[in-house]
Design an enzyme around this catalytic site. Structure first.
Site, short mmCIF file in Angstrom:
data_model
loop_
_atom_site.label_atom_id
_atom_site.label_comp_id
_atom_site.label_asym_id
_atom_site.label_seq_id
_atom_site.Cartn_x
_atom_site.Cartn_y
_atom_site.Cartn_z
N GLU A 9 0.81 -1.23 0.00
CA GLU A 9 0.00 0.00 0.00
C GLU A 9 0.84 1.28 0.00
O GLU A 9 0.47 2.27 -0.63
CB GLU A 9 -0.93 0.07 1.23
CG GLU A 9 -1.85 -1.12 1.38
CD GLU A 9 -1.30 -2.07 2.41
OE1 GLU A 9 -0.13 -2.45 2.27
OE2 GLU A 9 -2.03 -2.43 3.34
N ASP A 82 -1.97 -5.11 3.69
CA ASP A 82 -2.08 -5.43 5.12
C ASP A 82 -2.94 -6.67 5.37
O ASP A 82 -3.85 -6.98 4.60
CB ASP A 82 -2.67 -4.24 5.89
CG ASP A 82 -1.67 -3.11 6.06
OD1 ASP A 82 -0.47 -3.34 5.82
OD2 ASP A 82 -2.09 -2.00 6.41
N ASP A 84 -5.64 -7.77 6.77
CA ASP A 84 -6.98 -7.62 7.32
C ASP A 84 -7.98 -7.53 6.16
O ASP A 84 -7.61 -7.67 5.00
CB ASP A 84 -7.08 -6.40 8.24
CG ASP A 84 -6.66 -5.10 7.55
OD1 ASP A 84 -6.52 -5.10 6.31
OD2 ASP A 84 -6.46 -4.10 8.25
N GLU A 86 -9.54 -5.02 4.88
CA GLU A 86 -9.26 -3.91 3.97
C GLU A 86 -8.09 -4.26 3.05
O GLU A 86 -8.13 -3.97 1.84
CB GLU A 86 -8.93 -2.65 4.78
CG GLU A 86 -9.35 -1.35 4.15
CD GLU A 86 -10.86 -1.20 4.02
OE1 GLU A 86 -11.29 -0.64 3.00
OE2 GLU A 86 -11.59 -1.66 4.91
N TYR A 298 1.52 -5.80 13.50
CA TYR A 298 0.36 -5.10 12.91
C TYR A 298 -0.51 -4.50 14.00
O TYR A 298 -0.83 -5.15 14.99
CB TYR A 298 -0.45 -6.06 12.05
CG TYR A 298 -1.45 -5.36 11.17
CD1 TYR A 298 -1.05 -4.34 10.33
CD2 TYR A 298 -2.80 -5.72 11.20
CE1 TYR A 298 -1.96 -3.68 9.51
CE2 TYR A 298 -3.72 -5.06 10.39
CZ TYR A 298 -3.30 -4.05 9.56
OH TYR A 298 -4.20 -3.39 8.77
N ARG A 300 -3.66 -3.11 13.90
CA ARG A 300 -5.13 -3.19 13.91
C ARG A 300 -5.51 -4.62 14.29
O ARG A 300 -5.58 -5.50 13.44
CB ARG A 300 -5.71 -2.79 12.55
CG ARG A 300 -5.49 -1.32 12.23
CD ARG A 300 -6.13 -0.90 10.93
NE ARG A 300 -5.87 0.52 10.67
CZ ARG A 300 -4.84 0.98 9.99
NH1 ARG A 300 -3.96 0.14 9.49
NH2 ARG A 300 -4.66 2.28 9.81
N HIS A 345 -5.15 -11.71 14.44
CA HIS A 345 -3.73 -11.40 14.48
C HIS A 345 -3.21 -11.53 15.90
O HIS A 345 -3.96 -11.72 16.85
CB HIS A 345 -3.46 -9.97 13.99
CG HIS A 345 -4.13 -9.65 12.69
ND1 HIS A 345 -3.80 -10.26 11.53
CD2 HIS A 345 -5.14 -8.78 12.39
CE1 HIS A 345 -4.56 -9.79 10.55
NE2 HIS A 345 -5.38 -8.90 11.06
#
Length: 700
Positions: A9, A82, A84, A86, A298, A300, A345
């Site tokens: 990203e 990432d 997740d 998203e 990570y 989140r 996670h």
């Protein structure tokens, strides 16, 4: 020549990963999402199984061309967004654009950006997880339906520029409900009696407990006088001494919400700032000779789980640094904080506990260092032995009354040698020692302090408190907390006063309308259930179209009813006593992101605005003519300056006080700390504690 293209990203992440993979890999950044629903229209065909209409995000043309050109020069494409929902959706959109087949083993995920983690991840690429993609799509479409269906209605009936959303509406309602509680609160009087007792050279305090063997509350001065009369001569005798050992366990490693809360308490970070700095630490920092490396895992996550490798490294570090007594008999494991946790996670931890904060400090910005130190200390402490405290309770009698003193002292610090979690007020537990006493000992009182108190209403939400409330209720997920708090402020539904959320009149009105016409959107259980449904989609247990269809069936009926029955409301601005210095029309009060301000009633013909200046009653120490007033910076931070600016340029981040320094007569300022506040001279070294009469600002 490179034979593989890796897409992430951000440029920072691309730089870090590129150093690990070597010359056979081209690593490029997509700069986040490349496709999204259009802004100009709803972009969802509700009647055709909620088919989304994705378009290329404006400004991404050159990036997409660069990615397309690079993809033609390689044999293999890896998508490493990432780990997740998203990130999975970003990978899915990229795969669609670059013609990567659905069966291709193209998806690479890692929880930490370190050399070993990245190289291991590329050994086991997988297909894009369509369940994760569908969960992200369902949330995006659900929020689009709510926002793009209700918002135009609010524009039409109330005011242009308003918006509604699932999570943001619940957050505003919580703030509004709390404000209603505060307004409806009726304080009740109560009293306390504290005595100071002499025990040789030691003086300690004991508080009133009971009278004539009964626990009677002190609700008036008459009750206090009754206790004082029942104390007799005032000679205190030790009736009972209780001593026991108490263990205290460490807090688990950070999850997203607890990191945001603790960073707010200890570092004074906003939730958005915490996540921004954490992203930098995750994506990679140049550590000089060691190269670029991700410093934390990570950020989140709602899991406190820790990998066995990280646990073993922590064990070796603790044993070497502190010794065997500081490590528990068995490694610590932590269960889910609540039933809503996805546990996808690990918890947030340093990628290597061997990188002590002080060792990497020179390579970090001040904010990066402070947050990394917080994450590092929390993780190390979470793996350490419990602290052991010796607690003591002393009951003392005086006539027919009983007073009690409580104290504790640290017997073994354990994890507290490294880190102690803050309370909501920013304080931590401290020793309160009592002298060694035995049953039958007699003590004389040095002083007695009866105090009148009044019960306090529940506190307004700080960012930390609101995040915790949303998490406990199952509203939102780790990635949504910070943007939700930002959105409700940008829309003008809430303002920040003294670091606490206050609902605006606009926010109150919107919540009233939502409550009347769309109660499900504001219903906490309903919203939490929708989050669970999205989790089930991610786990492959639920069909995303069915979830949306079930919601939309009742929502559509509500929408049709609101279109017919909602009345148009005209919001009148409150007119001030001041006139616009540019056009002469009255200034009106407006609510902005950082509270109220004055604006010309002639808008849009006249766009003059001015802050509401608060005089704090202090003469300017620089020009000796102007008054010190409270102002706000462009970022909303309070500061103090002379009202004769720009003629006088005096400014101070700390609040000046009217009391002059008793040593040199210079101006003193109020310095806030976790444990209260002190007054400090701006010229000499004089300091003194702030009492209640000196600073109303210290009262919560």
């Amino acid at each position: 020549m490179a034979d593989s293209l890796v897409i992430v990203e951000s440029p920072a992440k691309a730089k870090t990963i590129g150093k690990y993979l070597g010359s056979k890999f081209i690593v490029k950044a997509s700069m986040g999402h490349i496709r999204d629903l259009p802004k100009s229209q709803i972009g969802v065909e509700a009647e055709r199984n909620f088919e989304p209409k994705y378009i290329t995000i404006r400004g991404k043309g050159s990036i997409l061309k660069e990615l397309k050109d690079a993809s033609k020069k390689v044999k293999k494409i890896y998508l490493a967004a990432d780990p997740d929902r998203e990130g999975e959706a970003i990978a899915w959109h990229l795969a669609h654009y670059l013609d990567v087949g659905s069966d291709e083993l193209c998806r690479v995920v890692f929880n930490e950006i370190t050399k070993d983690a990245v190289k291991d991840a590329f050994k086991t690429p997988r297909r894009i997880n369509q369940d994760l993609v569908n969960a992200q799509q369902a949330r995006r479409i659900l929020d689009r339906l709510v926002g793009y269906k209700i918002s135009p209605l609010l524009w039409k009936k109330v005011k242009k520029g308003l918006s509604a959303g699932r999570v943001q509406s619940v957050a505003v309602k919580l703030i509004q409900d709390r404000e209603n509680e505060i307004k409806a609160f009726e304080p009740e009087e109560y009293w306390s009696i504290t005595v100071q007792l002499n025990a040789g050279k030691a003086v300690f305090e004991a508080k009133y407990h009971s009278i004539n063997g009964e626990k009677k509350e002190l609700s008036s001065r008459e009750d206090v006088d009754q206790v004082l009369a029942a104390m007799g001569t005032g000679l205190f005798k030790v009736k009972e001494v209780k001593e026991k050992e108490r263990g205290r366990n460490p807090s688990p490693p950070f999850i997203t919400s607890s990191m945001q809360q603790e960073a707010a308490r200890k570092l004074n970070f906003r939730a958005s700032k915490t996540m921004s700095v954490a992203q930098q630490l995750y994506e990679g920092i140049d550590l000089g000779k060691e190269g670029t490396v991700g410093l934390i895992t990570y950020m989140r996550t709602d899991s406190t789980r820790i990998s066995p490798v990280a646990q073993e490294e922590a064990k070796e570090y603790i044993l070497a640094k502190f010794g065997e007594t500081y490590y528990p008999e068995t490694p610590r494991t932590y269960t889910k904080k609540n039933a809503n946790a996805q546990d996808a996670h690990e918890g947030i931890r340093p990628t290597s506990v061997l990188r002590e904060p002080e060792q990497v400090k020179e390579h970090l910005s001040r904010d990066q260092y402070r947050l990394y130190k917080l994450v590092w200390e929390r993780f190390v402490a979470s793996q350490m032995a419990s602290a052991i405290l010796d607690t003591m309770t002393i009951d003392l009698t005086a006539g027919d009354t009983l007073f009690r003193a409580n104290g504790s002292k640290m017997k073994f610090p354990g994890f507290m040698k490294v880190y102690v979690e803050s309370n909501d007020d920013g304080t931590t537990e401290e020793d309160k020692l009592l002298p060694p006493l035995a049953v039958g000992d007699s003590l004389e009182k040095q002083g007695i302090d009866p105090k009148q108190h009044f019960t306090q209403p529940p506190p307004r939400y700080t960012e930390a408190r609101l995040v915790r409330a949303l998490e406990e209720m199952g509203i939102g997920r780790p990635s949504t907390y910070a943007p939700t708090l930002e959105t409700i402020q940008k829309r003008g539904y809430v303002a920040i006063e003294e670091k606490k959320f206050v609902p605006t009149e606009l926010g109150e009105l919107v919540i009233q309308l939502m409550q009347e016409f769309f109660p499900e959107i504001l219903d906490i259980e309903f919203t939490a259930h929708m989050e669970e449904e999205l989790d089930f989609v991610e786990e492959g247990k639920e069909d995303w179209v069915r979830v949306l269809d079930t919601f939309y069936a009742s929502f559509k009926k509500r929408l049709e009813f609101a279109e017919e029955e909602m009345k148009e409301i005209e919001i009148q601005d409150e007119v001030s006593d001041e006139l616009c210095e540019k056009c002469g029309k009255p200034l009106v009060y407006k609510m902005g992101r950082f509270g109220k301000f004055l604006a010309c009633s002639g808008f849009p013909d006249c766009r003059n605005t001015k802050p509401i200046i608060k005089d704090i009653g202090v003469t300017c120490p620089s020009c000796h003519e102007g008054k010190i007033v409270e102002r706000r910076s462009k970022k909303g931070r309070v500061f103090y300056g002379c009202d004769r600016y720009p003629t006088c340029d005096f400014v101070s981040w700390d609040k000046p006080v009217s009391k002059p320094c008793p040593v040199c007569s210079s101006m003193m300022i109020e310095k806030r700390t976790k444990n209260g506040a002190t007054l400090q001279c701006t010229k000499c070294d004089h300091k003194e504690e702030v009492n209640e009469d000196q600073s109303d600002d210290m009262k919560d």
